[in-house]
Design an enzyme around this catalytic site. Structure first.
Site, mmCIF file in Angstrom:
data_model
loop_
_atom_site.group_PDB
_atom_site.id
_atom_site.type_symbol
_atom_site.label_atom_id
_atom_site.label_comp_id
_atom_site.label_asym_id
_atom_site.label_seq_id
_atom_site.Cartn_x
_atom_site.Cartn_y
_atom_site.Cartn_z
ATOM 1 N NE ARG A 111 -4.022 -1.868 2.164
ATOM 2 C CZ ARG A 111 -3.922 -2.882 3.013
ATOM 3 N NH1 ARG A 111 -2.959 -2.885 3.905
ATOM 4 N NH2 ARG A 111 -4.779 -3.861 2.976
ATOM 5 C CE LYS A 130 -0.409 14.360 -14.331
ATOM 6 N NZ LYS A 130 -0.648 14.944 -15.671
ATOM 7 C CD GLU A 147 7.234 17.507 -22.047
ATOM 8 O OE1 GLU A 147 6.582 18.451 -21.559
ATOM 9 O OE2 GLU A 147 6.702 16.450 -22.452
ATOM 10 C CE LYS A 167 5.343 17.909 -13.100
ATOM 11 N NZ LYS A 167 5.484 16.751 -13.941
ATOM 12 C CD GLU A 227 -3.634 17.007 -15.479
ATOM 13 O OE1 GLU A 227 -2.485 16.549 -15.356
ATOM 14 O OE2 GLU A 227 -4.377 16.757 -16.442
ATOM 15 N NE ARG A 255 0.586 17.602 -12.269
ATOM 16 C CZ ARG A 255 1.155 16.710 -11.494
ATOM 17 N NH1 ARG A 255 0.815 16.625 -10.214
ATOM 18 N NH2 ARG A 255 2.079 15.881 -11.963
ATOM 19 C CG ASN A 285 -1.768 18.062 -19.563
ATOM 20 O OD1 ASN A 285 -0.729 17.533 -19.169
ATOM 21 N ND2 ASN A 285 -2.932 17.847 -18.984
ATOM 22 C CG HIS A 337 1.109 17.020 -23.339
ATOM 23 N ND1 HIS A 337 1.882 18.159 -23.258
ATOM 24 C CD2 HIS A 337 1.846 16.034 -22.756
ATOM 25 C CE1 HIS A 337 3.019 17.872 -22.651
ATOM 26 N NE2 HIS A 337 3.034 16.593 -22.332
ATOM 27 C CG HIS A 390 -1.474 12.540 -25.625
ATOM 28 N ND1 HIS A 390 -2.157 13.055 -24.551
ATOM 29 C CD2 HIS A 390 -0.272 12.154 -25.154
ATOM 30 C CE1 HIS A 390 -1.383 12.989 -23.469
ATOM 31 N NE2 HIS A 390 -0.241 12.449 -23.816
ATOM 32 C CG HIS A 397 5.998 12.597 -24.573
ATOM 33 N ND1 HIS A 397 4.646 12.475 -24.775
ATOM 34 C CD2 HIS A 397 6.154 13.527 -23.585
ATOM 35 C CE1 HIS A 397 4.002 13.282 -23.945
ATOM 36 N NE2 HIS A 397 4.897 13.923 -23.202
HETATM 37 P P1 NAD Z 1 12.672 6.601 -21.790
HETATM 38 O O1 NAD Z 1 12.529 6.374 -20.361
HETATM 39 O O2 NAD Z 1 12.211 5.554 -22.726
HETATM 40 O O3 NAD Z 1 14.201 6.935 -22.119
HETATM 41 C C1 NAD Z 1 14.565 7.224 -23.439
HETATM 42 C C2 NAD Z 1 15.769 6.380 -23.881
HETATM 43 O O4 NAD Z 1 16.941 6.926 -23.286
HETATM 44 C C3 NAD Z 1 15.709 4.928 -23.496
HETATM 45 O O5 NAD Z 1 16.225 4.152 -24.523
HETATM 46 C C4 NAD Z 1 16.619 4.880 -22.273
HETATM 47 O O6 NAD Z 1 17.178 3.611 -22.055
HETATM 48 C C5 NAD Z 1 17.681 5.868 -22.656
HETATM 49 N N1 NAD Z 1 18.394 6.495 -21.557
HETATM 50 C C6 NAD Z 1 17.856 6.984 -20.419
HETATM 51 N N2 NAD Z 1 18.802 7.647 -19.723
HETATM 52 C C7 NAD Z 1 19.947 7.537 -20.405
HETATM 53 C C8 NAD Z 1 21.252 8.025 -20.202
HETATM 54 N N3 NAD Z 1 21.558 8.847 -19.182
HETATM 55 N N4 NAD Z 1 22.200 7.707 -21.093
HETATM 56 C C9 NAD Z 1 21.894 6.953 -22.182
HETATM 57 N N5 NAD Z 1 20.669 6.498 -22.460
HETATM 58 C C10 NAD Z 1 19.705 6.795 -21.568
HETATM 59 O O7 NAD Z 1 11.910 7.935 -22.256
HETATM 60 P P2 NAD Z 1 11.599 9.326 -21.554
HETATM 61 O O8 NAD Z 1 11.420 10.272 -22.670
HETATM 62 O O9 NAD Z 1 12.559 9.653 -20.466
HETATM 63 O O10 NAD Z 1 10.199 9.063 -20.846
HETATM 64 C C11 NAD Z 1 9.037 8.776 -21.572
HETATM 65 C C12 NAD Z 1 8.034 8.196 -20.613
HETATM 66 O O11 NAD Z 1 7.757 9.154 -19.605
HETATM 67 C C13 NAD Z 1 6.709 7.823 -21.229
HETATM 68 O O12 NAD Z 1 6.321 6.569 -20.761
HETATM 69 C C14 NAD Z 1 5.758 8.891 -20.720
HETATM 70 O O13 NAD Z 1 4.438 8.409 -20.586
HETATM 71 C C15 NAD Z 1 6.371 9.217 -19.383
HETATM 72 N N6 NAD Z 1 6.070 10.556 -18.880
HETATM 73 C C16 NAD Z 1 5.637 10.669 -17.608
HETATM 74 C C17 NAD Z 1 5.362 11.904 -17.071
HETATM 75 C C18 NAD Z 1 4.929 12.031 -15.653
HETATM 76 O O14 NAD Z 1 4.608 13.134 -15.213
HETATM 77 N N7 NAD Z 1 4.938 10.952 -14.892
HETATM 78 C C19 NAD Z 1 5.566 13.067 -17.846
HETATM 79 C C20 NAD Z 1 6.024 12.927 -19.144
HETATM 80 C C21 NAD Z 1 6.288 11.658 -19.652
HETATM 81 N N1 GLY Z 2 3.707 15.926 -17.124
HETATM 82 C C1 GLY Z 2 2.573 16.689 -16.775
HETATM 83 C C2 GLY Z 2 2.272 16.642 -15.313
HETATM 84 O O1 GLY Z 2 3.031 16.119 -14.535
HETATM 85 O O2 GLY Z 2 1.245 17.108 -14.907
#
Ligand code: NAD
Ligand code: GLY
Length: 368
Positions: free
Chosen positions: A128, A150, A192, A234, A244, A248, A252, A255, A259, A272
């Site tokens: 939990r 998130k 971003e 942020k 949100e 917040r 987006n 987005h 999306h 993304h």
């Molecule tokens: P990712 O986590 O897939 O990383 C991108 C690539 O970079 C991968 O191949 C990874 O292995 C590589 N990588 C990571 N760090 C590295 C480093 N220091 N050196 C070399 N390679 C490295 O992609 P991302 O763009 O970081 O994240 C995308 C994800 O984040 C999606 O799933 C999206 O839904 C999520 N997201 C979440 C939020 C949130 O608020 N929680 C916000 C935006 C996006």
């Molecule tokens: N990435 C958008 C949020 O965290 O609200």
């Protein structure tokens, strides 16, 4: 004027009992273990990473954790969005149970947004809820996904459909780690970063206009303050609206169309951040047509995205399909498609009444 140094290197996300620090310093990964102990977490833990990040950083991370006296079980999952699902969450629960993690044992997410979201989901649900330590390794994760709580996994029917709001206990950001990040990932993360300038901080936007080439070569005196400013913005927004329900939503920006672009291209063509850049342009154009934004500022956004190396068009895409996907998204949101539109640099508004015809024309411009 934002001159690149106003943020302290340790920020606080102020959320009452869920408040937490965000450390930002080049080279701080080697102090991770100490920071976790200082936060009162441990002595057991689960380190979640992927195989790519592990190749670069597992040794340094593990030795930092061990030196601090932490006993950490490590799991490196395969690299990719396809593994951010319940099956891999379940394997992580297995590992947590085998390692006999208790309620004080942190889940430590070392990776990009995929790892942060997946490990965060596991931390939110195992027993939990156990402490979550975010150690983001992509620019996108350092400026956005590691802060704000998130967490989610994907469902076959769509991205991030199973998730929660679950704040970390600690965020440790080492900008030096970005040195190994592929250039395309860095550029996608900068979309971003630019987003924050448009929705919240005109001076920061101007700073980016001045310094973007230095950011692209990862000059630490530029990238560190950029990350710090994004995290501070942020933190400010999340403090105002953790779940949100209002402001917040501004995060987006870009987005709505982004999306749709990602879905249309099955997450195979655009990163993304690249899709968000396209979405920011479409939303910017809509704001312009509604007479609510100036042409000169729209052009400044377009030029900055271009200099950053982000896409400005989706060649060959069908604008009607993009629009259908947005309507589908709207149904998922129970009819509440919320456009985030710029008013002036540093200020944006939420608009629920953008005429469909205007959206169509924005999409036509984007695909041409
Ligand atoms: P990712 O986590 O897939 O990383 C991108 C690539 O970079 C991968 O191949 C990874 O292995 C590589 N990588 C990571 N760090 C590295 C480093 N220091 N050196 C070399 N390679 C490295 O992609 P991302 O763009 O970081 O994240 C995308 C994800 O984040 C999606 O799933 C999206 O839904 C999520 N997201 C979440 C939020 C949130 O608020 N929680 C916000 C935006 C996006
Ligand atoms: N990435 C958008 C949020 O965290 O609200």
């Amino acid at each position: 004027m934002f001159e690149g140094k106003p943020e302290p290197q340790c920020l606080e996300v102020e959320l009452g009992p869920r408040s937490y620090p965000v450390y930002i310093r080049a080279g701080c990964l080697k102090h991770l273990g100490k920071l976790i102990i200082q936060a009162g977490l441990g002595p057991k833990g689960l380190l979640v990473t992927n195989t790519t990040v592990a190749d670069y950083y597992a040794t340094l991370t593990q030795s930092s954790l061990e030196q601090a006296g932490l006993q950490v079980r490590s799991v490196a999952i395969p690299d990719g969005e396809a593994y951010k699902n319940l099956e891999w969450a379940s394997r992580l629960y297995d590992a947590a149970l085998e390692a006999q993690l208790d309620r004080r044992s942190p889940v430590i997410a070392l990776g990009g947004g995929v790892i942060g979201d997946l490990a965060g989901f596991v931390a939110a649900t195992y027993l939990r809820g156990v402490p979550l330590v975010q150690v983001p390794t992509t620019l996108l994760a350092q400026v956005d996904s590691s802060v704000g709580g998130k967490v989610a996994v994907n469902h076959i029917q769509g991205k991030n459909l199973i998730g929660s709001f679950y704040q970390p206990s600690l965020v440790v950001i080492d900008p030096h780690i970005l040195k190994t990040l592929p250039a395309r990932e860095l550029i996608a993360g900068l979309a971003e970063v630019i987003k924050y300038g448009v929705i919240w901080d005109a001076e920061f936007f101007a700073f980016l206009e001045e310094k973007v080439e230095k950011a692209l070569v990862l000059s630490m005196e530029v990238i560190e303050p950029i990350i710090a400013r994004c995290c501070a913005i942020k933190a400010e927004i999340v403090k105002l609206d953790e779940r949100e329900e209002g402001i917040r939503t501004l995060l987006n920006f870009g987005h709505t169309v982004g999306h749709a672009v990602e879905t249309l291209t099955h997450y195979q063509v655009y990163r993304h951040g690249e899709a968000v850049a396209l979405g920011m342009l479409a939303a910017g154009w809509i704001a312009l047509e509604l007479g609510r934004w100036s042409l000169s500022e729209f052009q400044r956004l377009r030029e900055l995205l271009q200099r950053t190396g982000l896409p400005l068009h989706v060649p060959g895409a069908d604008p009607r399909k993009l629009q259908e996907l947005m309507v589908h998204d709207k149904k998922n949101l129970q009819g509440a498609l919320r456009w985030v539109l710029p008013r002036s640099l540093g200020q944006a508004e939420i608009n629920r009444q953008v005429p469909e015809e205007l959206v169509r024309r924005a999409l036509e411009k984007l695909v041409s």
